[in-house]
Design an enzyme around this catalytic site. Structure first.
Site, PDB file in Angstrom:
ATOM      1  N   SER A 182      33.633  42.655  19.755  1.00  0.00           N
ATOM      2  CA  SER A 182      32.190  42.437  19.557  1.00  0.00           C
ATOM      3  C   SER A 182      31.758  41.000  19.766  1.00  0.00           C
ATOM      4  O   SER A 182      30.558  40.709  19.717  1.00  0.00           O
ATOM      5  CB  SER A 182      31.773  42.906  18.155  1.00  0.00           C
ATOM      6  OG  SER A 182      31.630  44.307  18.126  1.00  0.00           O
TER       7      SER A 182
ATOM      8  N   LYS B  71      29.043  40.414  22.248  1.00  0.00           N
ATOM      9  CA  LYS B  71      27.611  40.443  21.927  1.00  0.00           C
ATOM     10  C   LYS B  71      26.971  39.051  21.969  1.00  0.00           C
ATOM     11  O   LYS B  71      25.745  38.947  21.992  1.00  0.00           O
ATOM     12  CB  LYS B  71      27.394  41.089  20.555  1.00  0.00           C
ATOM     13  CG  LYS B  71      27.777  42.577  20.499  1.00  0.00           C
ATOM     14  CD  LYS B  71      27.528  43.168  19.123  1.00  0.00           C
ATOM     15  CE  LYS B  71      27.727  44.673  19.095  1.00  0.00           C
ATOM     16  NZ  LYS B  71      29.137  45.067  18.990  1.00  0.00           N
TER      17      LYS B  71
ATOM     18  N   SER C 269      26.298  44.160  13.793  1.00  0.00           N
ATOM     19  CA  SER C 269      27.130  44.358  14.979  1.00  0.00           C
ATOM     20  C   SER C 269      26.932  45.754  15.551  1.00  0.00           C
ATOM     21  O   SER C 269      27.860  46.376  16.071  1.00  0.00           O
ATOM     22  CB  SER C 269      28.616  44.113  14.666  1.00  0.00           C
ATOM     23  OG  SER C 269      29.328  43.863  15.857  1.00  0.00           O
TER      24      SER C 269
END
Length: 409
Positions: free
Chosen positions: A84, A87, A147
């Site tokens: 993640s 991102k 997230s």
């Protein structure tokens, strides 16, 4: 062109403060090269740099954003799944779209089946409903604080039209940053063939996000966010433990392990100093927080911040040929600082070299030389110098006169 030495400066041990290397990629400064050949925003550590503590993780890097120096690293150029942490690049493009007026925070974006279904994969989702419309501001909070994979895909579709187009945008931006090993296959960070980055290149993405869009930091410091009646806490445990930490992003997949990019801003005698830590492949959420805290504490305590010159302060003055003015001040638009091992500030010296002859026209901010920094007589860091003045070209007579003078030198 030959470089000619100019004057020398000796700094006392009491001087300290903040910021400064620039990259030709951006207003940040001049591009260095990492050991892997990738462009880097940061000067590499020298042999005189103190050794960082042992870190229980697959890879790490610690960067000083104030001086653009790498303080310590291990396996920083090893390609790994970014999970993640992906991102951060998605967020960069979202904030760019906001800046360009292509999105607004109050605008509502549709939630496609693809966005909803991506949210059902893995544990990270914002619980947005299929075929609903959600404000961009809430989607950003969902992507950053929770997230949420579903919120992330909805934003990607809102910016790029389709996920595929958005991924192309991500990879073009990675190329623009000079990243060599980073390749994206999706905007959310789920495991996919060829979806890779490195600790060093992730630090570049994070640094560019912070420097280009400082308005993003309040999102990253949020400790919780509630959407659809479901409250979720930020997985960055350091936000709850260290008041100087104000970001940045966690990540996890089975292949990547537990990852954390954290940033901490603490006061020094000359101003605030920001560090950025990237820890990849830790064994647990607790371990990634502990190892990141260890790095940040070491980085803040093991070094002194030495202010060399104020922003817009002349480091030297150089002769300009064929210009409406016959000289220009050399320096940096931002303050020039370096970090050195604690207690060694008095051993810092600087030497200016210029790209002589300097020919007009010159633009304010144009790179025209270098400031070479030594510590105890050994090379420590080289910083670009800029013209602090605009110097337009002279008329034809002035240009011809200087051309003749140059020809006989």
């Amino acid at each position: 062109m030959t470089a000619s030495p100019s004057r020398r400066h000796l700094l006392g041990a009491t001087t300290s403060a903040l910021v400064a290397v620039a990259l030709s990629l951006s207003p940040l400064g001049a591009v260095a090269q990492s050991p892997s050949g990738a462009a880097s925003l940061f000067a590499e550590p020298t042999q005189a740099m103190p050794q960082p503590p042992e870190v229980a993780a697959r890879a790490f890097i610690l960067q000083d954003l104030s001086s653009r120096q790498t303080l310590g690293a291990r396996n920083a150029d090893q390609a790994v799944e970014p999970a993640s942490l992906t991102k951060l690049m998605t967020a960069y493009l979202v904030f760019q779209a906001l800046k360009d007026g292509k999105l607004s925070l109050t605008q509502e974006l549709p939630v496609s089946e693809r966005a909803w279904r991506t949210g059902m994969t893995g544990a990270s989702r914002s619980f947005i409903n299929i075929n609903s419309r959600v404000k961009v501001d809430d989607l950003i909070k969902g992507m950053i604080v929770q997230s949420g994979n579903d919120a992330t895909v909805a934003l990607a579709e809102g910016v790029g039209g389709t996920v595929e187009v958005f991924v192309e945008m991500m990879n073009r931006q990675a190329q623009a940053f000079g990243l060599k090993q980073t390749k994206f296959a999706n905007p959310e960070g789920l495991t996919a063939p060829g979806h890779l980055s490195t600790a060093r290149e992730l630090s570049i993405i994070a640094t560019r996000l912070i420097s280009d869009f400082p308005n993003s930091l309040p999102y990253y410091s949020m400790k919780e966010f509630t959407f659809n009646g479901i409250k979720q806490g930020n997985r960055n445990l350091l936000l709850f433990r260290d008041p100087t930490v104000d970001g940045l992003k966690t990540g996890y997949t089975d292949n990547a392990g537990y990852c954390l990019i954290s940033t901490s801003k603490r006061p020094t005698a000359g101003g605030e100093r920001r560090l950025l830590s990237v820890v990849l492949g830790a064994a647990s959420p607790e371990a990634r927080a502990n190892e990141s805290q260890k790095l940040l504490n070491w980085g803040h305590s093991a070094f002194d911040v030495v202010k060399l010159f104020d922003g817009n302060q002349a480091v030297s003055t150089a002769q300009v040929w064929k210009g409406a003015a016959n000289s220009a001040r050399l320096g940096r638009l931002q303050p020039i600082v370096v970090v050195v091992p604690r207690g060694q500030a008095a051993a810092v010296k600087t030497v200016v070299t210029r790209n002589d002859p300097l020919l007009a026209p010159l633009s304010k901010g144009q790179s025209v030389g270098r400031l070479q920094v030594t510590l105890n007589g050994q090379p420590w860091q080289t910083l670009p110098l800029q013209s602090l003045d605009d110097v337009p070209a002279a008329g034809w007579l002035g240009r011809a006169w200087d051309a003749m003078r140059l020809s006989i030198q």
